[in-house]
Design an enzyme around this catalytic site. Structure first.
Site, PDB file in Angstrom:
ATOM      1  N   SER A  61       0.839  -1.191  -0.023  1.00  0.00           N
ATOM      2  CA  SER A  61      -0.075  -0.162  -0.048  1.00  0.00           C
ATOM      3  C   SER A  61       0.962   1.205  -0.017  1.00  0.00           C
ATOM      4  CB  SER A  61      -1.036   0.097   1.084  1.00  0.00           C
ATOM      5  OG  SER A  61      -0.149   0.043   2.493  1.00  0.00           O
ATOM      6  N   LYS A  73      -6.511   3.774   8.231  1.00  0.00           N
ATOM      7  CA  LYS A  73      -5.377   4.693   7.651  1.00  0.00           C
ATOM      8  C   LYS A  73      -6.198   5.991   7.720  1.00  0.00           C
ATOM      9  CE  LYS A  73      -3.184   1.114   5.069  1.00  0.00           C
ATOM     10  NZ  LYS A  73      -2.995   0.545   3.504  1.00  0.00           N
TER      11      LYS A  73
END
Length: 550
Positions: free
Chosen positions: A442, A485
């Site tokens: 990611s 996140k």
């Protein structure tokens, strides 16, 4: 005349035999004087023991009594209410680190569910709490506190029914929870055999028992025992399982039968709030500054309460009513507590530095800086600071997870050439400061932005954070952990988050931050790199076609 004599003799014998057996029965019911004295002594001893009570522990005094007392789990509590407080409650699995309120939330939601319109729970519905690590069972089916068992006549203490050869069913926790909720704490530690038994009960909503001593034709067996062996013990309840393990470590068969809720790790400010509440309940004064220090060192609410309890003890030794900085410092040192830094974004535009996003081993989102520097060389890419293999869990229950961020770095190197930024006679060094575990690929888009910034000298907007996987042709692919996140970015002061377009629905409900969905890496480069006429433009609409050498 002889007949009358015989009848009188028979009557006398009958009376004598009746009196004899009556006395025998009274003797059996009335214990001997020695046993009565022993029983009285033990009862007196038990009464004295119950009269002795210590002061209530602080951990019990600060236990949440309302939903507002559960700090930091608003989403989890709301989800639990939605599942259990309706007309059709479901089985639930609650994931989360220890000490964040999973058990307290389940208790409070059960009470709320009893009062909900249309609920199937009665006002006296039970809430049976069991630690799954302690529900040991006997392989011979002699005892099973979770599912239930049969006390066969051959076993010691079988009682009057056992003397008659009657097997006696013993209900377990699943039957005691009938009509209510069975809360299984640490359900991830349950023995596989017990797990399979539990799954069968969840499917059938009853417990079927067997015994080699049971005979359907035996008239000496009471009617209710016949009913139990024929139709089973009722076990219609809703399961609420709590675990500190990750979802992939839980039995897939159990997960398929349950809805799943995630309780997140608490932030330092939330832990500090718990510490302040604990100090108030303990009757000592705790300054906000000292509460913040406790929040930085305590991993959860339970740790915060323990620290406050010990600090209050220190204050009491010196006849004080306040907790000082020295008290907190001494407890933190003596308890060997490790500091938990609160991520805070540096919004200053910088060259070769990007705010990336990650998920740590506790499932909590983290903000991390990604640095890139270009030096003279022969086109080599170096990546440092990545944890190649992260170890999760506690002693005896550990999981090793390998990082795939290096693969993202290789994709980035190919993509840079396709975008018109070949390294040539330059080396590229990308660093992840602090040894942050990078969960999967990611960080690919963020690494690409940092690299282009370092190669062109353009500054990166410090108010944005980036997450997303990159392909070698520039497509931004979806990643995991996006809600965590985005929440971490919001707490760190980030104003905008660039994320894969496919991940937008996962985080669309989050407030207080701007989400920028993207599908190609060029969109990110043109948006976050601050304008500089001295560097070349990055093509946005053109499809990247790899150029093969002759």
């Amino acid at each position: 005349m002889i007949n009358w004599v015989l009848m009188l003799i028979q009557l006398a014998v009958t009376v004598i035999m009746g009196v004899y057996f009556l006395r025998q029965l009274r003797r059996e019911k009335t214990p001997p004087p020695a046993k009565r004295r022993e029983s009285n002594r033990e009862m007196e001893k038990l009464t004295k023991q119950r009269a002795i009570r210590l002061s209530e522990p602080l951990s019990e005094r600060v236990r949440p009594e309302t939903f507002g007392d559960i700090i930091g789990q608003e989403d989890g509590v709301k989800s639990l209410q939605a599942i259990l407080c309706g007309a059709n409650p479901q089985h639930v699995l609650i994931y989360g680190p220890p000490g964040v309120g999973k058990t307290c939330a389940a208790r409070l939601v059960m009470e709320a569910a009893k009062k909900s319109p249309g609920t199937p729970f009665l006002a006296n519905a039970p809430f049976v709490e069991v630690d799954a690590t302690c529900v040991r069972f006997d392989e011979r089916s002699i005892a099973d506190p979770l599912i239930g068992s049969v006390h066969d006549p051959i076993y010691q203490g079988a009682g009057p029914l056992g003397a008659q050869g009657v097997p006696q069913p013993k209900p377990g926790a699943v039957t005691k929870a009938h009509g209510g909720i069975l809360f299984l704490d640490e359900i991830g530690e349950m023995h596989p055999i017990q797990m399979n038994k539990l799954l069968k009960v969840l499917e059938d909503r009853k417990v079927m028992l067997e015994s080699a001593y049971y005979s359907p034709e035996d008239t000496a067996i009471p009617r209710y025992i016949h009913e139990i062996f024929k139709r089973g013990l009722p076990a219609d309840f809703r399961l609420v399982g709590a675990t500190t393990r990750r979802p992939e470590e839980i039995s897939p068969a159990l997960r398929s039968r349950c809805m799943e809720i995630f309780f997140r790790a608490l932030t330092p400010s939330e832990v500090a709030q718990i510490a302040s509440g604990a100090a108030e309940r303990a009757g000592v004064k705790l300054e906000d500054q000292q509460a913040e220090v406790i929040g930085q060192y305590a991993a959860c609410g339970r740790d915060a309460v323990n620290i406050v309890q010990m600090c209050a003890g220190l204050a009491q030794l010196e006849n004080r009513c306040n907790i000082t900085a020295d008290d907190v410092s001494w407890v933190v040192h003596s308890g060997r507590y490790a500091i938990h830094l609160n991520d805070q974004a540096d919004e200053t535009p910088r060259v070769g530095c990007v705010h990336g996003l990650a998920v740590d081993g506790t499932g909590q989102g983290r903000l991390m800086d990604i640095e890139a520097v270009v030096t003279a060389g022969d086109g080599e890419v170096t990546v440092t600071g990545i944890v190649e293999e992260e170890e999760l869990g506690q002693q005896g229950h550990k999981l090793r997870r390998k990082s795939t961020a290096r693969g993202a770095a290789e994709n980035m190197q190919t993509l840079l050439s396709c975008l018109g930024f070949p390294l040539g006679q330059r080396n590229l060094h990308i660093n992840f400061p602090g040894g942050m575990p990078v969960d999967g690929p990611s960080a690919g888009v963020a690494m690409c932005v940092a690299a282009v910034s370092a190669m062109t000298g353009q500054m990166v907007d410090g108010s944005v954070a980036i997450t997303g996987e990159i392909g070698v042709q520039g497509k931004v692919r979806p990643v995991g952990g996006v809600p965590e996140k985005v929440e971490a970015a919001r707490r760190a002061g980030i104003r905008e988050v660039y994320l894969p377009e496919e991940n937008l629905p996962e985080a669309a409900h989050l407030q207080g931050i701007v989400l920028r969905p993207v599908s190609r890496v060029q969109e990110v480069l043109q948006s976050v790199l601050l304008p500089d006429t001295s560097v070349q433009e990055v093509p946005l609409e053109e499809e990247i076609i790899p150029v093969h050498g002759n």
